[in-house]
Design an enzyme around this catalytic site. Structure first.
Site, PDB file in Angstrom:
ATOM      1  N   CYS A  50      31.859 -23.849  40.073  1.00 65.18           N
ATOM      2  CA  CYS A  50      31.177 -23.280  38.904  1.00 65.18           C
ATOM      3  C   CYS A  50      29.775 -22.786  39.244  1.00 65.18           C
ATOM      4  O   CYS A  50      29.120 -22.176  38.388  1.00 65.18           O
ATOM      5  CB  CYS A  50      31.060 -24.324  37.789  1.00 65.18           C
ATOM      6  SG  CYS A  50      32.614 -25.033  37.236  1.00 65.18           S
ATOM      7  N   HIS A 108      36.617 -28.922  30.247  1.00 66.68           N
ATOM      8  CA  HIS A 108      38.037 -28.592  30.188  1.00 66.68           C
ATOM      9  C   HIS A 108      38.694 -29.294  29.004  1.00 66.68           C
ATOM     10  O   HIS A 108      39.899 -29.536  29.023  1.00 66.68           O
ATOM     11  CB  HIS A 108      38.742 -29.017  31.480  1.00 66.68           C
ATOM     12  CG  HIS A 108      38.496 -28.106  32.632  1.00 66.68           C
ATOM     13  ND1 HIS A 108      39.228 -28.165  33.793  1.00 66.68           N
ATOM     14  CD2 HIS A 108      37.592 -27.108  32.814  1.00 66.68           C
ATOM     15  CE1 HIS A 108      38.782 -27.255  34.649  1.00 66.68           C
ATOM     16  NE2 HIS A 108      37.791 -26.599  34.073  1.00 66.68           N
ATOM     17  N   GLU A 116      29.662 -27.622   8.463  1.00 73.08           N
ATOM     18  CA  GLU A 116      28.388 -28.310   8.623  1.00 73.08           C
ATOM     19  C   GLU A 116      27.930 -28.364  10.080  1.00 73.08           C
ATOM     20  O   GLU A 116      26.750 -28.185  10.379  1.00 73.08           O
ATOM     21  CB  GLU A 116      28.485 -29.725   8.055  1.00 73.08           C
ATOM     22  CG  GLU A 116      27.210 -30.549   8.168  1.00 73.08           C
ATOM     23  CD  GLU A 116      26.062 -30.037   7.305  1.00 73.08           C
ATOM     24  OE1 GLU A 116      24.929 -30.489   7.517  1.00 73.08           O
ATOM     25  OE2 GLU A 116      26.308 -29.179   6.422  1.00 73.08           O
ATOM     26  N   ASP A 122      33.092   3.347   7.766  1.00 71.00           N
ATOM     27  CA  ASP A 122      31.716   3.027   8.120  1.00 71.00           C
ATOM     28  C   ASP A 122      31.765   2.133   9.364  1.00 71.00           C
ATOM     29  O   ASP A 122      32.833   1.604   9.713  1.00 71.00           O
ATOM     30  CB  ASP A 122      31.057   2.309   6.943  1.00 71.00           C
ATOM     31  CG  ASP A 122      29.679   1.796   7.263  1.00 71.00           C
ATOM     32  OD1 ASP A 122      28.891   2.543   7.868  1.00 71.00           O
ATOM     33  OD2 ASP A 122      29.387   0.635   6.916  1.00 71.00           O
ATOM     34  N   SER A 163      28.955   7.345   9.850  1.00 67.58           N
ATOM     35  CA  SER A 163      27.946   6.312  10.052  1.00 67.58           C
ATOM     36  C   SER A 163      26.561   6.928  10.097  1.00 67.58           C
ATOM     37  O   SER A 163      26.402   8.114  10.393  1.00 67.58           O
ATOM     38  CB  SER A 163      28.220   5.563  11.362  1.00 67.58           C
ATOM     39  OG  SER A 163      27.152   4.704  11.705  1.00 67.58           O
ATOM     40  N   SER A 164      25.552   6.103   9.832  1.00 62.70           N
ATOM     41  CA  SER A 164      24.170   6.566   9.954  1.00 62.70           C
ATOM     42  C   SER A 164      23.793   6.792  11.408  1.00 62.70           C
ATOM     43  O   SER A 164      22.892   7.568  11.708  1.00 62.70           O
ATOM     44  CB  SER A 164      23.218   5.541   9.322  1.00 62.70           C
ATOM     45  OG  SER A 164      23.486   5.393   7.950  1.00 62.70           O
ATOM     46  N   LYS A 217      24.221   9.067   3.333  1.00 62.52           N
ATOM     47  CA  LYS A 217      25.474   8.403   2.972  1.00 62.52           C
ATOM     48  C   LYS A 217      25.483   7.859   1.543  1.00 62.52           C
ATOM     49  O   LYS A 217      26.536   7.430   1.057  1.00 62.52           O
ATOM     50  CB  LYS A 217      25.768   7.270   3.954  1.00 62.52           C
ATOM     51  CG  LYS A 217      26.134   7.757   5.356  1.00 62.52           C
ATOM     52  CD  LYS A 217      26.519   6.594   6.249  1.00 62.52           C
ATOM     53  CE  LYS A 217      27.809   5.970   5.777  1.00 62.52           C
ATOM     54  NZ  LYS A 217      28.173   4.766   6.561  1.00 62.52           N
TER      55      LYS A 217
END
EC number: 4.2.1.109
Length: 517
Positions: A114, A134, A157, A281, A416-417, A450
């Site tokens: 790793c 794992h 939570e 969008d 889209s913008s 838009k």
């Protein structure tokens, strides 16, 4: 401690004194990693010699980025780990101390496979510790949807235990595909870290999870929360409960109830029978708002000066600057906050760029939907995509829907913008591959604002339909929905995590996934 031959990146070096390596901070870090290995073994996270742990040596006298690294070895029973089994490395990954070989049947000492992945978390995120688990839940959670590139959950939570998240936030963990050898994951993990700046973990399908934190306490806390949430996901799945929505209702309940769905189209994704075209969008509809606000906008802001400096004399940038000058002059006349005068070219390149950067940063901060800004952003993002510093993100239901609409002969467009170039870049470089083959065209603010009805009339004229009612428009913005409806479009509002709330009694059909269409 002498090195007994290690397969890590570098041979044992002499960049740290022997006295320091044998000192209290390093000794405590060795003992801590051994203790954590034993603890996580009992949790089922590092059984069968799998998994690994690494921490930075806690020495306040040394900057975090320069602190030594302690890393567990490979092929050693984690429940029997002791401090002497650990590798000690310099901040760049060079091995400074390696364990002494033990008699048979112990294997020769070997640094964890790793190591290169751990180094990515250290170098790219300034981590203080990294845990590779794992745990069974980390594997199974990635199998529930084999095609998913992300794990998503909200309104739990324990999400509050993840850095930068609250109870109502959507937790997003990128998923990368497993490889035969651990080191082969390095590039995909690096790409995931870069593409998800808010993430503190990466899942590896059918394999496990990498979790990092500012300290070992933070990494351990988050790892425990991730395992809890992934285990909860599996149990909720068994109960048929959707963990991705705030209501946690039955999985696909809306899909089951809608007669509009066709059994011939898997996962729904079929437009209404009268629709010949679908117009989508991007932000909050096909793509998480967080990707735009946390990745795309900051990238443009952080690179605007370099872009203008390196391309100042190009025709494209000259055109960008011309449009910005016109916009800024208009902003100054109208008293727009953050607008500052741009000096004439005679003042010099540096002075012009300084003023342009100040204006652009102000425009980005205000999230202004104006063509000069969007055009410049598109050119900056193009460089980011070319350098592989950016990768487009879409919700996992989007590629399925695009493919099914395309197969059904329904033409799909983007409005889209963001500039048309930016749109093509995003859909051409997604985590799901190039999706542009499913799209027929792109509209941006050059077509019109838009939120204005006239803009949707222009779109309908360009698409060549007999009636605007043959166009289905999907957006997350109420004002855009109203403007499109007033033109005669069929309209659906997209409800995605992080989207702005809708007014009461808004009167529009809503969906949480394209699979509901």
């Amino acid at each position: 401690m002498a090195c007994g031959g290690c397969s890590c990146e570098a041979a044992v070096g002499a960049t740290a004194s022997e006295a320091y390596l044998e000192g209290e901070p390093v000794r405590e870090a060795r003992e801590l990693v051994a203790e954590l290995c034993r603890h996580f073994y009992a949790q089922g996270w590092v059984t069968g010699t799998g998994g690994s742990i690494t921490v930075k040596v806690n020495d306040p006298a040394v900057p975090l980025a320069d602190r030594l690294i302690v890393m567990s070895p490979s092929g050693v029973q984690k429940e029997r780990m002791v401090a002497e089994d650990m590798y000690v490395m310099a901040a760049d990954g060079k091995v400074l101390s390696a364990p002494v070989a033990k008699p048979w049947p112990n294997k020769p000492p070997k640094c964890t496979d790793c190591a290169p992945l751990f180094m990515k978390a250290y170098l790219m995120r300034g981590a203080g510790a990294v845990i590779h688990s794992h745990g069974m839940e980390t594997c199974i959670a990635t199998m529930l949807n084999p095609g998913a590139k992300e794990f998503r959950m909200t309104h739990m939570e324990m999400i509050k235990g993840i850095k930068g998240h609250g109870y109502r936030d959507e937790l997003v963990i990128p998923i990368v595909e497993n490889t035969p050898y651990e080191y082969e994951l390095t590039d995909s993990l690096s790409e995931a870290i870069a593409a998800y700046p808010k993430a503190t973990a990466v899942l590896v399908r059918n394999h496990g999870i990498y979790v990092w934190g500012d300290s070992w306490i933070n990494a351990k806390t988050q790892a425990e929360c991730y395992h809890y949430l992934l285990d909860a996901c599996i149990k909720l799945y068994q109960l048929g409960i959707d963990w991705t929505t705030p209501e946690h209702g039955p999985i696909n309940n809306a899909k089951r109830q809608r007669s509009i769905l066709s059994s011939e189209i898997p996962n729904g994704c079929r437009a209404a029978d009268s629709s010949k075209c679908v117009v989508l969008d991007i932000e909050g509809t096909t793509t998480p708002i967080s990707f735009v606000t946390d990745v795309m906008f900051p990238y443009a802001r952080d690179n605007v000066r370099e872009h203008l400096t390196s391309t100042f004399d190009s025709e494209e940038t000259k055109d960008d600057i011309k449009l910005l000058r016109i916009q800024i002059e208009d902003d100054l006349r109208n008293g727009i906050s953050g607008a500052v005068p741009v000096p004439p070219d005679e003042a010099g390149k540096e002075e012009v760029i300084n003023s342009l950067v100040a204006n652009v940063e102000s425009m980005i901060k205000a999230d202004r939907k104006i063509t000069p800004l969007k055009q410049l952003q598109g050119h900056i993002w193009r460089t980011g995509f070319e350098k592989k510093e950016l990768q487009g993100v879409v919700f996992e239901d989007v590629p399925v829907a695009l493919k099914n609409w395309h197969s059904s002969g329904i033409k799909v467009y983007i409005y889209s913008s963001g500039s048309r170039e930016a749109q093509r870049l995003l859909f051409g470089n997604t985590t799901y591959g190039d999706l542009r083959k499913f799209l027929c065209g792109y509209f941006d603010t050059t077509t019109g604002n838009k939120r204005e009805t006239r803009s949707y009339f222009e779109v309908s004229q360009s698409l060549g339909v007999d009636s605007p009612s043959q166009i289905l428009f999907i957006t997350d913005v109420f004002q855009e929905a109203v403007a499109a409806k007033n033109t005669g479009f069929e309209v659906i509002i997209s409800i995605r995590p992080g989207n702005a709330p809708l007014p009461d009694n808004h009167g529009f059909r809503t969906i949480k996934s394209f699979s509901e269409i």
